[in-house]
Scaffold this active site. Structure first.
Site, PDB file in Angstrom:
ATOM      1  N   SER A  10       0.848  -1.194   0.000  1.00  0.00           N
ATOM      2  CA  SER A  10       0.000   0.000   0.000  1.00  0.00           C
ATOM      3  C   SER A  10       0.875   1.233   0.000  1.00  0.00           C
ATOM      4  CB  SER A  10      -0.880   0.019   1.243  1.00  0.00           C
ATOM      5  OG  SER A  10      -1.504  -1.213   1.417  1.00  0.00           O
ATOM      6  N   CYS A  11       0.333   2.321  -0.553  1.00  0.00           N
ATOM      7  CA  CYS A  11       1.092   3.544  -0.554  1.00  0.00           C
ATOM      8  C   CYS A  11       1.344   3.976   0.884  1.00  0.00           C
ATOM      9  CB  CYS A  11       0.366   4.649  -1.331  1.00  0.00           C
ATOM     10  SG  CYS A  11      -1.286   4.991  -0.755  1.00  0.00           S
ATOM     11  N   PRO A  12       2.495   4.552   1.207  1.00  0.00           N
ATOM     12  CA  PRO A  12       3.478   5.054   0.249  1.00  0.00           C
ATOM     13  C   PRO A  12       4.629   4.097  -0.034  1.00  0.00           C
ATOM     14  CG  PRO A  12       4.052   5.846   2.405  1.00  0.00           C
ATOM     15  CD  PRO A  12       2.880   4.911   2.592  1.00  0.00           C
TER      16      PRO A  12
END
Lengths: 69, 301
Positions: A10-12
């Protein structure tokens, strides 16, 4: 060409992993991922660092890009 | 500015305006739309806590989850995921909530409080920024929750929206399971929990904000994080929009009052305001987002 797999991350995290490679001064990186958000974020980062982005596979939840300087 | 930046700025303006309008329609002052506060009220309505002043089945949260889930579904971004560091995520979520409730608001309400003239919220913002900075430090050192797996069944991610629909059903029906104790559902008779706009407005506001948030990936910790990490200000623009939108309407409605003292649903203990949002900023950055993403399982990001 250096390969980077950011699937499932998942970001970041995808952005950070890409930036680490960019900071190493690599001219060509191939990146595979599986979320629309990470695609947007990674390509944004690449462009802001002066790379050109070429999408090899461009689906919402399955993408592959090559970034080159 | 490119189109994406305008989009997020305008979305922010709309969300800020919606929040203040909700106050005008009956929500607690400087709390038109607050994720942490409203989840706390829902927990209260279900009887999970018995603080009599913070109990209401907030339709804003129901609308937020449903709005963003529907948007993700229609945009083809919806995927059920899970299985990466679940327990760690759960506990960081708990601590994020503790931090927010110590401050008396999530980062969204922090912006709304600043737009209402509450200087205590500025103290909180400094804590939040430092918290995000600390989180970025850990991320750069290699903190990683690991890879999530795509669920074999898409049903897992539909649990939260389904639960929200059930909550909405309970709210509309006004079910009381245990009348002798007064609930659940419990509804505050006084205090912030008793102040709310009509259900239709609250629900509609939630749906709109959910849609905008999902489209723009609005996230305050993400905004500060991206700015620190890659000097990208896109997500920050959303929150500047919220601030301006709320500020303008607060002044127009005569709700703006500058100062530290006497602010609605706030305290002036600077250390705890600072530390509260510091904790939120830290956990949000490590988790990948603020509680604006109330159902991590619903959002895909």
């Amino acid at each position: 060409m250096e390969k980077l797999d950011v699937r499932g991350l998942s970001c970041p995290i995808p952005v950070i992993k890409t930036k680490k490679l960019i900071d190493q001064g690599l001219a060509e990186i191939q990146i595979v991922g599986d979320s629309a958000v990470s695609k947007e974020n990674v390509s944004k980062l690449a462009r802001s660092c002066g790379y050109t982005v070429v999408m090899k596979v461009d689906e919402k939840n399955n993408w592959e890009m090559e970034i080159k300087k | 500015m490119d189109r994406g930046k305008w989009l997020i700025l305008v979305s922010g303006l709309i969300i800020g305006a919606i929040a203040v309008t909700l106050v005008k329609l009956g929500n607690p002052p400087n709390m038109g739309f607050c994720i942490a506060c409203f989840e706390r009220d829902i927990a209260g309505a279900l009887g999970l806590h018995r603080a009599a002043v913070a109990q209401y089945m907030r339709p804003e949260i129901i609308g937020l989850v449903l709005g963003s889930a529907l948007t993700a579904l229609f945009a083809g971004e919806y995927r059920a995921r899970g299985g990466s560091a679940t327990l760690l995520r759960f506990f960081m979520g708990v601590f994020m909530m503790v931090g927010a409730l110590v401050f008396l608001g999530c980062p969204l309400r922090d912006i709304l409080r600043m737009a209402g003239g509450d200087y205590n919220a500025v103290v909180g913002l400094f804590g939040f920024i430092l918290g995000v900075g600390t989180g970025v430090f850990f991320l750069k050192q290699g903190f990683d929750l690991g890879r999530a797996k795509i669920s074999s069944s898409p049903l897992g991610g539909l649990i939260m929206p389904a639960l929200m629909l059930f909550f909405l059903y309970l709210l509309l029906k006004g079910t009381v399971f245990n009348p002798a104790d007064g609930g659940p559902l419990f509804f505050s008779q006084k205090g912030p929990g008793s102040m709310h706009a009509a259900i239709a407005f609250s629900l509609g506001a939630g749906l709109i904000v959910g849609f905008l948030a999902q489209r723009t990936r609005l996230c305050l910790s993400g905004g500060i994080r991206d700015f620190i990490l890659i000097r990208d200000n896109t997500l920050l623009l959303g929150f500047i929009g919220i601030f301006i939108g709320a500020l303008v309407l607060n002044i127009a409605f005569g709700l703006f009052k500058a100062g530290f003292a006497g602010q609605p649903i706030a305290h002036s203990n600077h250390i705890w305001n600072f530390l509260g949002l510091y904790l939120v900023g830290l956990t949000a950055t490590l988790l990948g987002g603020v509680p604006f993403t109330p159902a991590d399982s619903v959002r895909s990001g």
